[in-house]
Scaffold this active site. Structure first.
Site, short mmCIF file in Angstrom:
data_model
loop_
_atom_site.label_atom_id
_atom_site.label_comp_id
_atom_site.label_asym_id
_atom_site.label_seq_id
_atom_site.Cartn_x
_atom_site.Cartn_y
_atom_site.Cartn_z
CG ASP A 116 -94.84 -51.88 -26.50
OD1 ASP A 116 -95.27 -52.60 -27.43
OD2 ASP A 116 -95.32 -51.89 -25.35
CG PHE A 168 -92.28 -52.24 -22.40
CD1 PHE A 168 -92.42 -50.92 -22.78
CD2 PHE A 168 -91.24 -52.57 -21.54
CE1 PHE A 168 -91.55 -49.94 -22.32
CE2 PHE A 168 -90.37 -51.60 -21.07
CZ PHE A 168 -90.52 -50.29 -21.47
C1 SPV Z 1 -96.27 -54.87 -21.77
O1 SPV Z 1 -95.51 -55.30 -20.89
O2 SPV Z 1 -96.01 -54.95 -22.97
C2 SPV Z 1 -97.53 -54.24 -21.41
C3 SPV Z 1 -97.65 -53.59 -20.11
O3 SPV Z 1 -98.43 -54.23 -22.22
S1 SPV Z 1 -97.32 -51.91 -20.36
O4 SPV Z 1 -96.00 -51.77 -20.98
O5 SPV Z 1 -97.36 -51.28 -19.04
O6 SPV Z 1 -98.35 -51.34 -21.22
MG MG Z 2 -97.80 -54.55 -24.13
#
Ligand code: SPV
Ligand code: MG
Length: 295
Positions: A60, A50
């Site tokens: 993402d 992300f």
């Molecule tokens: C990330 O930080 O990329 C994760 C956690 O996978 S989340 O964004 O909450 O899916």
């Molecule tokens: Mg992730």
């Protein structure tokens, strides 16, 4: 610390059940990784898909090139010593892609990888209305087995069953089958605004391997409370996106102030001095090189 020592230390830390889960904090580039490492009290860097995607201003959603992901992760490992937990999303394809990808992360000095049971291309778990489709349990077992066969890093299997709305029973069933395939820990993710769903899962988890959680959506619990309320089954808590969100707020604040005040004098006392940036760039090491070798 040597790569193998980092892997072993992280494995021991996750299974310790001391009442203090390991804490990993997200980073998106070497500078943010160094800042996490310089803040005493964190156990690992989360090379977050992300954050990496956000730092390139793209979603993402398997949009960022895997090579950029790998190179940024390698660069994070080069400038600091905490173990890196790399967010490999779906493994960038099927079990074959996993088998080719995983050794590259080990060569980049990564200590653990996380693979999630969504279909490729993935979508962000946190995105309202996101596409949350899961591969079959059998297919994901193949991916875990491929990862385990290709590296000595910790392989953390992440189930998105709760994110996809499939319920606790399916999440537990998936977690157990992933352990059977060789997973060293299970990451269970939830986007509920309260911790009830995750606590219920943790309490029902038979406890064969440590659990990993990412409490972005339900930040109410302290790390000590997480340990207590889950009977120490959570071995690792990931602060999933706090570095990028902090950076965005700080930049927005500073930029707005410059416009408002029509000059840069006012922000001077609010932002890091240039000397801090020199230090983060490793200026002391370069001075040593200058002293020794420049003639
Ligand atoms: C990330 O930080 O990329 C994760 C956690 O996978 S989340 O964004 O909450 O899916
Ligand atoms: Mg992730």
């Amino acid at each position: 610390m040597a790569a193998r020592a980092k892997i072993n230390a992280l494995r021991a830390r996750l299974s310790a059940r001391t009442g203090k889960p390991a804490i990993a904090v997200a980073a998106h580039n070497p500078l943010s990784a160094k800042l996490v490492a310089q803040t005493y009290g964190f156990d690992a860097i989360w090379a977050s898909g992300f954050e990496l995607s956000a730092s390139y201003a793209v979603p993402d959603a398997s949009v960022l090139s895997p090579n950029i992901h790998l190179e940024m992760t390698r660069a994070m490992a080069e400038v600091q010593d905490l173990p890196i937990i790399a967010d490999l999303d779906t493994g960038f394809g099927n079990a074959i892609n996993v088998a080719y990808t995983v050794p590259r992360y080990e060569a980049a000095d990564v200590a653990a990888i996380v693979l999630e049971d969504k279909t490729f291309p993935k979508d962000s778990s946190l995105r309202p209305g996101g596409r949350q489709l899961l591969v079959s349990t059998e297919e994901f077992q193949g991916k875990i087995a491929a990862a385990k066969a290709s590296c000595s890093m910790l392989v953390i299997a992440r189930t998105e069953a709760l994110i996809a709305g499939l319920g606790q029973e399916e999440a537990i069933r998936r977690g157990i089958t992933y352990v059977e395939a060789g997973a060293d820990a299970i990451l269970i993710h939830s986007k509920q605004k309260t911790p009830d769903e995750i606590l219920s899962f943790c309490q029902a988890w038979p406890g064969t391997v440590p659990l990993v959680i990412v409490p972005t959506s339900y930040p109410q619990l302290s790390f000590d409370e997480i340990a207590k309320l889950t009977d120490n089954k959570v071995g690792l808590v990931i602060c999933g996106n706090h570095a990028i969100r902090a950076a965005v707020s700080a930049m927005q604040r500073t930029l707005a102030q410059i416009v408002e005040e029509n000059g840069i004098a006012g922000v001077e006392g609010e932002i890091a001095p240039v000397s801090d940036i020199f230090e983060l760039q490793g200026d002391a090491a370069m001075r040593e090189l200058e002293r020794k070798f420049l003639r």
